[in-house]
Design an enzyme around this catalytic site. Structure first.
Site, PDB file in Angstrom:
ATOM      1  N   HIS A  63      72.292 -57.611  -4.697  1.00 28.45           N
ATOM      2  CA  HIS A  63      72.128 -59.048  -4.455  1.00 28.45           C
ATOM      3  C   HIS A  63      71.165 -59.586  -5.513  1.00 28.45           C
ATOM      4  CE1 HIS A  63      73.049 -59.294   0.178  1.00 28.45           C
ATOM      5  NE2 HIS A  63      74.031 -59.853  -0.498  1.00 28.45           N
ATOM      6  N   CYS A 100      64.958 -60.970   1.904  1.00 24.77           N
ATOM      7  CA  CYS A 100      66.194 -60.824   2.685  1.00 24.77           C
ATOM      8  C   CYS A 100      66.012 -61.328   4.121  1.00 24.77           C
ATOM      9  CB  CYS A 100      66.619 -59.360   2.763  1.00 24.77           C
ATOM     10  SG  CYS A 100      66.936 -58.609   1.176  1.00 24.77           S
TER      11      CYS A 100
HETATM   12  N1  ARG Z   1      72.277 -54.210   4.956  1.00 23.62           N
HETATM   13  C1  ARG Z   1      72.376 -55.525   4.391  1.00 23.62           C
HETATM   14  C2  ARG Z   1      73.582 -55.589   3.480  1.00 23.62           C
HETATM   15  O1  ARG Z   1      73.837 -54.658   2.783  1.00 23.62           O
HETATM   16  C3  ARG Z   1      71.137 -55.850   3.627  1.00 23.62           C
HETATM   17  C4  ARG Z   1      71.091 -57.261   3.158  1.00 23.62           C
HETATM   18  C5  ARG Z   1      69.870 -57.552   2.368  1.00 23.62           C
HETATM   19  N2  ARG Z   1      69.723 -58.930   2.167  1.00 23.62           N
HETATM   20  C6  ARG Z   1      69.406 -59.528   1.004  1.00 23.62           C
HETATM   21  N3  ARG Z   1      69.196 -60.800   0.985  1.00 23.62           N
HETATM   22  N4  ARG Z   1      69.372 -58.843  -0.123  1.00 23.62           N
HETATM   23  O2  ARG Z   1      74.304 -56.571   3.454  1.00 23.62           O
END
Ligand code: ARG
Length: 275
Positions: A174, A268
């Site tokens: 991300h 996150c």
């Molecule tokens: N387990 C989640 C996923 O893989 C983690 C999300 C993390 N969020 C972020 N904004 N980077 O989607």
């Protein structure tokens, strides 16, 4: 060396408690279903993050967690708002699909213009907003989760220029694992998480950026929330804390070991609401 004083701006955030948090599937390289999560500790750490933000004078809205949606604690992924307009999320993986409805209901119950997305995008996971850079600039990541077509869609919905940045390292899947807004006009990022062209674009747009290294990114040091002065980041990111301090900001460390097991940290867990 002297710096202009870094002034905080009061923010409004949205968070969702990790009441149903587990790591029962793996959709990013950090998730290991064999390592159990300490659920009570996750809740305690999340509470401390929330009170850290409220103690700094920010407002935090809380979204009701839903059973069966263990990643809902990563509230940043549910939408992206700019000046009262909300571009809704559409998740890449079916395990997270239903989270988008919870976020949509939150905004539709308030004073927002909500735009439902056609293309896959994971909200503030892949979108960042710099209100004072170039008159208001959106940075957008793609390569792992968000579809590049969503960048054009976001630009149509939000009426702000959207700069597409290609992510190339699956560990930093991300945008918010590789880049963060430090204030209204400047960013910090880990260059090697981006394609060579995206690196050149970032260097052109942000000549004064605070550059992070791989260790900072692996400690989730870039997954930070800043109010323009206070930079909330996880305790493991000690070198990153020193870098933001050297740039004139005030690092505020919080412990978030359990959320890291799901592949996330401070940012996150915190969506910014921009009315
Ligand atoms: N387990 C989640 C996923 O893989 C983690 C999300 C993390 N969020 C972020 N904004 N980077 O989607």
């Amino acid at each position: 060396m002297s710096y202009t004083e870094r002034l905080p701006r009061t923010r409004t955030y949205l968070m969702c408690p990790p009441a149903h948090f587990t790591v029962e599937y793996a959709i990013n390289p950090w998730m290991d279903t064999a390592v159990p999560v300490d659920a009570a500790l996750a809740v305690k750490q999340w509470e401390l993050l929330r009170t850290t933000l409220t103690d700094l004078g920010h407002a935090v809205h809380v979204l009701d967690p839903r059973p069966g949606l263990p990643d809902m604690v990563y509230a940043a992924n549910g939408a992206f708002s700019v000046d009262g307009t909300v571009y809704g999320a559409r998740f890449r993986y079916p395990q997270r699909t239903d989270e988008a409805d919870a976020h949509r209901a939150f905004y539709q119950g308030g004073d927002w213009r909500f735009a439902a997305p056609e293309h896959v995008n994971e909200g503030e996971g892949d979108f960042a907003y710099l209100p004072a850079a170039y008159g208001g600039l959106v940075l957008a990541g793609y390569g792992f989760r968000t579809d590049p077509a969503a960048h054009a869609e976001a630009q149509e919905v939000l009426g702000r220029p959207v700069v597409s940045l290609r992510l190339i390292d699956p560990a930093f899947y991300h945008l918010d694992t590789a880049l963060a807004a430090l204030d209204d006009r400047n960013v910090t990022y880990y260059p090697d998480a981006f394609s060579p062209a995206a690196r050149r674009v970032l260097a052109q747009l942000f000549p004064d950026a605070v550059l992070a290294d791989r260790a900072d990114a692996e400690a989730f040091g870039l997954n930070l929330v800043s109010d323009g002065r206070h930079v909330i980041l996880n305790t493991e990111a000690t070198a990153m804390a020193a870098k933001v301090r050297a740039a004139g900001y005030v690092p505020v460390p919080v412990e978030l070991t359990e959320l890291k097991r799901g592949g996330g940290s401070v940012k996150c867990a915190v969506a910014e609401l921009r009315p």
